[in-house]
Design a protein around this motif. Structure first.
Motif, short mmCIF file in Angstrom:
data_model
loop_
_atom_site.label_atom_id
_atom_site.label_comp_id
_atom_site.label_asym_id
_atom_site.label_seq_id
_atom_site.Cartn_x
_atom_site.Cartn_y
_atom_site.Cartn_z
N VAL A 287 0.83 -1.20 0.00
CA VAL A 287 0.00 0.00 0.00
C VAL A 287 0.87 1.25 0.00
O VAL A 287 2.04 1.23 0.38
CB VAL A 287 -0.96 0.04 1.21
CG1 VAL A 287 -1.92 -1.13 1.18
CG2 VAL A 287 -0.18 0.06 2.53
N VAL B 71 -2.23 5.15 3.13
CA VAL B 71 -3.25 4.19 3.57
C VAL B 71 -2.98 3.83 5.03
O VAL B 71 -1.90 3.35 5.37
CB VAL B 71 -3.23 2.91 2.70
CG1 VAL B 71 -4.22 1.88 3.23
CG2 VAL B 71 -3.54 3.25 1.24
N HIS C 217 -10.10 -1.10 6.72
CA HIS C 217 -10.09 0.18 6.00
C HIS C 217 -10.85 0.09 4.69
O HIS C 217 -11.64 0.99 4.35
CB HIS C 217 -8.65 0.62 5.75
CG HIS C 217 -8.52 1.92 5.03
ND1 HIS C 217 -8.92 3.12 5.58
CD2 HIS C 217 -8.07 2.20 3.78
CE1 HIS C 217 -8.70 4.10 4.72
NE2 HIS C 217 -8.18 3.56 3.61
N LEU D 33 -11.17 2.64 -2.85
CA LEU D 33 -9.85 2.05 -3.05
C LEU D 33 -9.89 1.08 -4.23
O LEU D 33 -10.93 0.48 -4.55
CB LEU D 33 -9.37 1.31 -1.80
CG LEU D 33 -8.85 2.16 -0.65
CD1 LEU D 33 -10.01 2.58 0.26
CD2 LEU D 33 -7.81 1.41 0.18
N PRO E 251 -3.73 3.42 -4.54
CA PRO E 251 -3.42 3.19 -3.13
C PRO E 251 -2.80 1.82 -2.82
O PRO E 251 -2.19 1.64 -1.76
CB PRO E 251 -4.78 3.31 -2.44
CG PRO E 251 -5.76 2.92 -3.48
CD PRO E 251 -5.20 3.41 -4.78
#
Length: 330
Positions: free
Chosen positions: A134, A138, A149, A157, A205
């Motif tokens: 990531v 993040v 998340h 994302l 991301p």
């Protein structure tokens, strides 16, 4: 297949009788001319990193020159298909593996060859792992936090890979499947390089790249964050990076195995000769150090029969996973 399973095969191989380097076909003086060694990817990638040095070093053990030919295209499929069409006389050898087998055998609706029927496994060289990675923005330090998340931010994302149907892509989808994530779209790049550039620039991301020395350097410098490697145990080159297995995902293991393959029908004596030569090179500590430096894991010593079983088992393991994913390549 987990690392400990492979090691179990390796333990059996260590007790098996050693392969005779020339055996009954010594009178034929194989190889009495150079062998074409097909690397089914362009120069600069993981296969080329192994292929050219292997070809140089193996000459002392195999008895003649290996002439390297890079034959890229179709995710390794063009080079592998070429090998299946050659005379099975021991003078065309493929550096193949997961990419030439899983993609062609399980994903393509119109495969150009059958990897299990038309390619004969000879001997393993190394495996590479993939990394669930990531951008530093993040807020996740491990897979559990990443899952939370993603689920808390639906539609925000996505993740990138080296391309649709690549083993990177399959690894990402396997993680989603086991984590119960349904809203994490895949972005297919034309290779791992562009995906890596985009995550470093903050344009995406998350990516699932091959775990290379470059990825490790970016992680250590804080430019990206590797949350897990998809290997059965921690990598020798990166022991500080946790695996997905130890974070509660026992089958998020995606070894990109790399090894040697002849066209089916190649004489057993020829296969045994090349396998024995490779075993000698694999026992060379300088060669092992070279592989580890490139973040490859050294294959444990397997006989030809055991390596064939390893390849078959990997295909069987990925079969139901690919079916559950519903991924196909036209």
């Amino acid at each position: 297949m987990r690392r400990r399973d492979v090691l179990a095969y390796g333990g059996a191989a260590m007790t098996a009788p050693a392969l005779a380097p020339f055996s009954a076909f010594a009178q034929s003086k194989y190889p009495d001319r150079p062998v074409r060694f097909i690397v089914p990817f362009p120069p600069g990638g993981a296969f080329d990193y192994i292929g050219r040095p292997w070809a140089e070093r193996i000459r002392a053990h195999v008895g003649n020159t290996m002439v390297v030919e890079n034959m890229g295209g179709a995710g390794g499929g063009i080079g592998a298909a070429f090998v299946t069409r050659q005379k099975p006389d021991g003078y065309t050898l493929l550096l193949g593996g997961a990419t030439t087998h899983i993609t062609e055998g399980l994903l393509k609706t119109r495969p150009t060859y059958d990897p299990l029927k038309e390619l004969e496994p000879v001997s393993g060289i190394a495996v590479t792992a993939f990394a669930i990675t990531v951008h530093p923005s993040v807020p996740a330090k491990n897979l559990k936090e990443l899952i939370a998340h993603v689920k808390a931010n639906p539609g925000k994302l996505s993740y990138g890979s080296a391309g649709h149907g690549s083993l990177n892509h399959l690894t990402g989808e396997l993680f989603k499947l086991r984590a119960g994530i349904t809203d994490l779209p895949h972005v297919a790049y034309r290779g791992a390089g562009p995906a890596l550039n985009d995550i470093l620039a903050g344009q995406i991301p998350m990516i699932v790249p091959a775990m290379t020395a470059i990825v490790q350097q970016h992680h250590d410098a804080g430019r990206l964050r590797v949350l897990a490697v998809t290997h059965g145990s921690r990598l020798k080159a990166a022991p500080h990076l946790p695996t997905a297995v130890e974070q509660g995902f026992p089958d998020v293991v995606a070894p990109n195995f790399i090894g040697l393959y002849f066209p089916t029908g190649t004489p057993t004596a020829v296969i045994d000769h090349v396998a024995a030569a490779n075993q000698k090179l694999m026992a060379d500590t300088s060669w092992q150090e070279f592989l580890v430096k490139g973040t490859f894991e050294v294959e444990p010593p397997l006989s030809t029969a055991q390596y064939k079983k390893y390849v078959d088992d990997e295909m069987k393991r990925w079969g139901p996973i690919v079916k559950a994913m519903g991924i196909k390549i036209d």
